[in-house]
Design a protein around this motif. Structure first.
Motif, PDB file in Angstrom:
ATOM      1  N   SER A 118     -13.629 109.404   9.509  1.00  0.00           N
ATOM      2  CA  SER A 118     -14.405 109.380   8.397  1.00  0.00           C
ATOM      3  C   SER A 118     -13.995 109.956   7.463  1.00  0.00           C
ATOM      4  N   ASP A 119     -13.677 111.454   7.634  1.00  0.00           N
ATOM      5  CA  ASP A 119     -13.227 112.371   6.577  1.00  0.00           C
ATOM      6  C   ASP A 119     -12.187 113.249   7.116  1.00  0.00           C
ATOM      7  N   GLY A 145     -14.401 101.879  10.189  1.00  0.00           N
ATOM      8  CA  GLY A 145     -15.478 103.138   9.996  1.00  0.00           C
ATOM      9  C   GLY A 145     -16.457 102.694  11.029  1.00  0.00           C
ATOM     10  N   TRP A 293     -21.736 112.122  11.946  1.00  0.00           N
ATOM     11  CA  TRP A 293     -21.453 110.754  11.215  1.00  0.00           C
ATOM     12  C   TRP A 293     -22.033 109.630  12.141  1.00  0.00           C
ATOM     13  N   PRO A 296     -24.234 107.092   9.409  1.00  0.00           N
ATOM     14  CA  PRO A 296     -23.766 106.847   7.870  1.00  0.00           C
ATOM     15  C   PRO A 296     -24.879 107.225   6.779  1.00  0.00           C
TER      16      PRO A 296
END
Length: 301
Positions: A118-119, A145, A293, A296
């Motif tokens: 995700s990040d 994702g 996460w 979302p």
């Protein structure tokens, strides 16, 4: 009223941690000791962390929980958990009743992978395989994702496949706790690596000795990297991920990123290997961030 936060809970064996994300930004982090062998107290600990976080932040939030096990798709209760008080319990349903909102659960290795996809170190990649190399060997898969899940809730459990392309140099067979012989976990987990090295030290001391170029430890490191390369090659042949992210205590060994990539091509069914092997960006925080996460941003509100 404030937009809702995303709360992630990492339910560990010794501590239970909460994080609050607003977008991708951390707004709060707290932890409490995990009650030992007490399911009801564990529920109350999670609920207490959520309520205290909401009071401090002045807003509500979604709740995702990373667990040391799996929620069975057959009956909804927890299975394969090393925190045995969770086994057979309806953790999701009980938390939803306590918190009066939907709750999402995922295995801690899945949360790790989702965080990094995700990040984290694999942000932007469409196909990610996340690896935990620690006390055990776990994994997770994120496609576009989304966590990959299946009818048995075991996607990514590569640690309980047998070591591929095994030779006599890999040593005598060893029984895994799952009841089968020579699972990848018996080679690549910290305890497994230390036991098979026959040097009488744990994985931490073994890694330190290898970093000092002590001959026997360096040989054990070379063998570990070669076994890891074979194990990951079998994953690449099946999933062809853009990125493989390593986490867990053993992922901090720099030799993995130096020695493993050149070894992959021998076993990957390709003339070159374009999959990137990287270390987790968020380190020990990936599990709790990944739990957040599970919701979302576009699903909140």
């Amino acid at each position: 009223m404030r937009a809702p936060f995303r709360f992630g809970i990492d339910l560990g064996g010794t501590k239970t941690e909460i994080i609050a994300l607003e977008g991708a930004d951390e707004r709060l982090r707290e932890r409490l000791p995990t009650p030992q062998g007490d399911y009801q107290a564990t529920l109350e600990t999670i609920a207490c962390l959520v309520r205290d976080a909401e009071q401090q932040l002045g807003g509500t939030g979604s709740v995702g929980v990373g667990i040391p096990g799996t929620r069975s798709p057959d009956h909804g209760r927890i299975k394969n958990a090393n925190s045995t008080c969770l086994i057979g319990e309806d953790l999701q349903g009980d938390l939803e009743n306590l918190l009066q909102r939907p709750v999402r659960l995922a295995n801690d290795a899945d949360c790790f992978t989702l965080s990094e996809a995700s990040d984290g170190a694999a942000a932007g990649a469409s196909n990610v395989f996340g690896v935990i190399l620690g006390t055990g060997v776990g994994g997770g898969i994120v496609i576009n994702g989304q966590l990959l899940s299946g009818p048995n809730a075991v996607a990514g459990e590569w640690g309980h496949n047998p070591l591929p392309w095994r030779t006599a140099a890999d040593g005598p067979p060893r029984r895994c706790y799952c009841g089968l012989d020579d699972c990848i976990e018996t080679f690549l987990s910290g305890p497994g690596w230390a036991a098979r090295s026959n040097l009488g030290v744990n994985a931490t001391h073994l890694a330190e000795a290898a970093s000092r170029d002590e001959p026997s430890a360096s040989q054990a490191m070379q063998r570990y990297c070669e076994q890891l390369a074979r194990s990951l090659a079998s994953v690449i042949n099946l999933l062809d991920p853009q990125v493989i992210v390593l986490g867990g205590g053993l992922s901090n060994m720099p030799q993995l990123y130096q020695q493993v990539p050149p070894l992959l091509v021998r076993h990957v069914f390709s003339d070159r290997v374009n999959t990137r092997l990287v270390q987790a960006r968020h380190g020990d925080s990936s599990g709790v961030r990944g739990a957040a996460w599970l919701w979302p941003e576009h699903t909140q509100g």
